[in-house]
Scaffold this active site. Sequence first.
Site, short mmCIF file in Angstrom:
data_model
loop_
_atom_site.label_atom_id
_atom_site.label_comp_id
_atom_site.label_asym_id
_atom_site.label_seq_id
_atom_site.Cartn_x
_atom_site.Cartn_y
_atom_site.Cartn_z
N ARG A 1 10.93 27.84 43.86
CA ARG A 1 10.15 26.71 44.16
C ARG A 1 10.04 25.82 42.85
NH1 ARG A 1 7.61 31.49 46.06
NH2 ARG A 1 7.75 31.58 48.30
N VAL A 2 10.70 26.10 42.06
CA VAL A 2 10.90 25.19 40.91
C VAL A 2 12.04 24.29 40.99
CG1 VAL A 2 11.32 24.87 38.23
CG2 VAL A 2 9.62 26.51 39.07
#
Length: 375
Positions: free
Chosen positions: A235-236
């Site tokens: 999710r980064v």
Amino acid sequence: RPAPAIIDRELVTEPVQTGTLAIDTLFPIGRGQRELIVGDRATGKTTIAVDAILAQKFNDMICVYVAIGQKTSSVQRVIETIRTRGNPDRCIIVVARPAEAPGLCWIAPFAAMSMAEYFRDRGQHALLVIDDLSKHAATHREVSLLTGRPPGREAYPGDIFYVHARLLERAAKLSAAKGGGSLTALPVAETEAGNLSAYIPTNLISITDGQIVLNRTLFDQGQKPAVDVGVSVSRVGGAAQSPILRSSVGTLRLDYAQFIELEAFTRFGGLPDTHVRQQLARGACIRAILRQGPHAPLDLLQEVALVTASQNGLLDGVAAKNIRTIQSGLGDYLRSNASEISTAIESSGVLSAEQKERFVECLRQYVEPRASAAS
């Protein structure tokens, strides 16, 4: 004490090079991130985590590895691997054996987290591997049932989510006012028959910033590491990826996903057209470069070179079995014949347009004679 407040945290923008090409290119991890490694028993979860520790051999990250209820032989293999291939002087190993009292097994990840926080709070960078939280959850259930707490789903007490959330929320990248240190967490969890919807894996997926899912079928087929690109996510993502690697990757993940679908479709028969055959050849090349041996992490230069060669079609005509041979001496060749470009990649991570062209041409000169010799 509480975990760092949101206002004391900074954006996750610095990469953690794990040395595993499938992760660094498709699901990059940043300093301060929490990335779950999840899969069935004996699918290479610990190997990926240990390779991430080995990849920190020459940088400024201090590694903490905690084994919770793992077999003594398995822990011994990890210790020997770190001693022989890593930097044991910059690594802390915390062990809670299966025969230990439940209380000691329960507190082990918190002890390891406190050690990692010590370095984070002093402006340094730490990497914490928790192997694994499934066994920690079982220990928490054991202690809770012994103390008379009411069981909930799958007999786990209701606060197991809170316990793991409170543990993992301590992974963070601190702001400059707080010293600028970071703590990256790689928790490990085990599934049964690939069931990600089980109670503990579901909890941990919702707590962490992404998950690397290992697939039993891929592992049995010899695709190691057996990363399932359809289910895994970071999710980064590219925000924490090295700039040169991010620009080199391009459409790699999309090409590989399309290849998997096309390969399944063409199994039913029929001769694909020229365009589809090119996609299949490119996908087979990507799958070959993502295949990697255990405890042999790649450095940034090797990763950039392999991805660039693949994306420019230099490896399309090479048999998958020969790509490993081409890969073996690639880094040394580039440092000898393109030292300026190699230094730029390893230091600044930025190449000019002219340097990129020279880099591709240097790769072509290395790959073509070896590809023809191998075939």
